[in-house]
Enzyme design. Structure first.
Site, PDB file in Angstrom:
ATOM      1  N   CYS A 102     -11.931  -4.083 -17.464  1.00 60.05           N
ATOM      2  CA  CYS A 102     -10.687  -4.871 -17.458  1.00 60.05           C
ATOM      3  C   CYS A 102      -9.486  -3.990 -17.779  1.00 60.05           C
ATOM      4  O   CYS A 102      -8.411  -4.154 -17.201  1.00 60.05           O
ATOM      5  CB  CYS A 102     -10.776  -6.026 -18.450  1.00 60.05           C
ATOM      6  SG  CYS A 102     -11.891  -7.331 -17.885  1.00 60.05           S
ATOM      7  N   GLU A 106     -10.202 -11.702 -18.292  1.00 57.26           N
ATOM      8  CA  GLU A 106      -8.968 -10.951 -18.041  1.00 57.26           C
ATOM      9  C   GLU A 106      -8.797 -10.663 -16.558  1.00 57.26           C
ATOM     10  O   GLU A 106      -7.732 -10.812 -15.981  1.00 57.26           O
ATOM     11  CB  GLU A 106      -8.981  -9.619 -18.816  1.00 57.26           C
ATOM     12  CG  GLU A 106      -9.061  -9.766 -20.335  1.00 57.26           C
ATOM     13  CD  GLU A 106     -10.488  -9.744 -20.861  1.00 57.26           C
ATOM     14  OE1 GLU A 106     -11.365 -10.375 -20.250  1.00 57.26           O
ATOM     15  OE2 GLU A 106     -10.718  -9.105 -21.892  1.00 57.26           O
ATOM     16  N   CYS A 110     -12.867  -5.284 -22.236  1.00 60.09           N
ATOM     17  CA  CYS A 110     -13.849  -4.256 -21.846  1.00 60.09           C
ATOM     18  C   CYS A 110     -13.156  -3.152 -21.043  1.00 60.09           C
ATOM     19  O   CYS A 110     -12.019  -3.305 -20.572  1.00 60.09           O
ATOM     20  CB  CYS A 110     -14.993  -4.881 -21.043  1.00 60.09           C
ATOM     21  SG  CYS A 110     -14.598  -5.211 -19.316  1.00 60.09           S
ATOM     22  N   CYS A 161     -15.089 -11.007 -15.958  1.00 68.28           N
ATOM     23  CA  CYS A 161     -14.418 -11.252 -17.239  1.00 68.28           C
ATOM     24  C   CYS A 161     -13.183 -12.139 -17.059  1.00 68.28           C
ATOM     25  O   CYS A 161     -12.586 -12.187 -15.975  1.00 68.28           O
ATOM     26  CB  CYS A 161     -13.963  -9.938 -17.859  1.00 68.28           C
ATOM     27  SG  CYS A 161     -15.284  -8.884 -18.430  1.00 68.28           S
ATOM     28  N   GLU A 177     -19.912 -16.327 -15.283  1.00 66.87           N
ATOM     29  CA  GLU A 177     -21.156 -15.552 -15.221  1.00 66.87           C
ATOM     30  C   GLU A 177     -21.995 -15.944 -14.013  1.00 66.87           C
ATOM     31  O   GLU A 177     -21.696 -16.922 -13.316  1.00 66.87           O
ATOM     32  CB  GLU A 177     -21.937 -15.765 -16.537  1.00 66.87           C
ATOM     33  CG  GLU A 177     -21.118 -15.291 -17.731  1.00 66.87           C
ATOM     34  CD  GLU A 177     -21.857 -15.340 -19.057  1.00 66.87           C
ATOM     35  OE1 GLU A 177     -22.902 -16.017 -19.160  1.00 66.87           O
ATOM     36  OE2 GLU A 177     -21.367 -14.686 -19.998  1.00 66.87           O
ATOM     37  N   ASN A 192     -14.024 -16.355 -18.327  1.00 63.32           N
ATOM     38  CA  ASN A 192     -15.148 -15.596 -17.771  1.00 63.32           C
ATOM     39  C   ASN A 192     -16.072 -16.503 -16.967  1.00 63.32           C
ATOM     40  O   ASN A 192     -16.225 -17.692 -17.261  1.00 63.32           O
ATOM     41  CB  ASN A 192     -15.901 -14.818 -18.857  1.00 63.32           C
ATOM     42  CG  ASN A 192     -16.366 -15.661 -20.026  1.00 63.32           C
ATOM     43  OD1 ASN A 192     -15.704 -16.610 -20.424  1.00 63.32           O
ATOM     44  ND2 ASN A 192     -17.496 -15.308 -20.593  1.00 63.32           N
TER      45      ASN A 192
HETATM   46  N1  THU Z   1     -16.186 -10.852 -21.351  1.00 63.88           N
HETATM   47  C1  THU Z   1     -14.897 -11.135 -21.003  1.00 63.88           C
HETATM   48  O1  THU Z   1     -14.626 -12.167 -20.371  1.00 63.88           O
HETATM   49  N2  THU Z   1     -13.939 -10.258 -21.364  1.00 63.88           N
HETATM   50  C2  THU Z   1     -14.159  -9.098 -22.043  1.00 63.88           C
HETATM   51  O2  THU Z   1     -13.237  -8.313 -22.231  1.00 63.88           O
HETATM   52  C3  THU Z   1     -15.491  -8.810 -22.571  1.00 63.88           C
HETATM   53  C4  THU Z   1     -16.586  -9.660 -22.058  1.00 63.88           C
HETATM   54  C5  THU Z   1     -17.243 -11.802 -20.972  1.00 63.88           C
HETATM   55  C6  THU Z   1     -18.171 -11.302 -19.896  1.00 63.88           C
HETATM   56  C7  THU Z   1     -19.421 -12.111 -20.194  1.00 63.88           C
HETATM   57  O3  THU Z   1     -19.310 -13.364 -19.544  1.00 63.88           O
HETATM   58  C8  THU Z   1     -19.376 -12.351 -21.686  1.00 63.88           C
HETATM   59  O4  THU Z   1     -18.039 -12.097 -22.091  1.00 63.88           O
HETATM   60  C9  THU Z   1     -20.314 -11.464 -22.490  1.00 63.88           C
HETATM   61  O5  THU Z   1     -20.132 -10.129 -22.170  1.00 63.88           O
END
Ligand code: THU
Length: 136
Positions: free
Chosen positions: A92, A56, A89, A54, A45, A43
């Site tokens: 994704c 994925e 999520c 994310c 940000e 991930n």
């Molecule tokens: N996140 C993912 O990388 N994958 C997911 O399926 C759920 C959330 C990340 C996004 C963000 O950087 C952090 O987790 C908190 O939501």
């Protein structure tokens, strides 16, 4: 074929690259292709939180950037530090549905190595796809 332990270790290594200064929640992902080659994601940000990406989706989109055919993804692996194996999520899941077949495998871990596996169809049943627009 990669063992589950190898999948976990590759995903854990990818997770180390996560850029998550805001949530502190690091996620690693791996997409594995028909020929057992793989591409990792983590991930990433942004101070403008809504454009965070994310792990994925980074793995899937990254594989496209590398010239791979995302329709040949047979499995997606994901790991995070969660009590139970982490769960992708909704956004994704929709992107997975765009490229991966209904019976492709989603393998979810936590960092302890607890694992659950689903078919994509179980994670996103009755999803919106291109054929819903009459594009076949
Ligand atoms: N996140 C993912 O990388 N994958 C997911 O399926 C759920 C959330 C990340 C996004 C963000 O950087 C952090 O987790 C908190 O939501």
């Amino acid at each position: 074929m990669l063992s589950n332990e190898e999948k976990l270790n590759i995903a854990l290594k990818a997770r180390l690259n996560a850029y998550a200064p805001y949530s502190k929640f690091k996620v690693g992902a791996v997409v594995i292709f028909d020929d057992d080659s793989y591409v990792v994601g983590c991930n990433t940000e942004c101070a403008s939180f809504g454009i965070t990406q994310c792990a994925e989706r980074n793995a899937i989109y990254g594989s496209i950037c590398l010239g791979k055919d995302p329709r040949k993804i047979k499995e997606l692996v994901c790991v995070a530090d969660t009590p139970k194996p982490t769960s992708p999520c909704g956004a994704c899941r929709q992107v997975m549905a765009e490229f991966m077949s209904k019976d492709s495998l989603i393998t979810l871990f936590n960092i302890k190595g607890d694992m659950v596996q689903y078919k994509l169809e179980e994670l996103i049943p009755y999803c919106f796809v291109d054929s819903d627009m009459g594009n076949n």
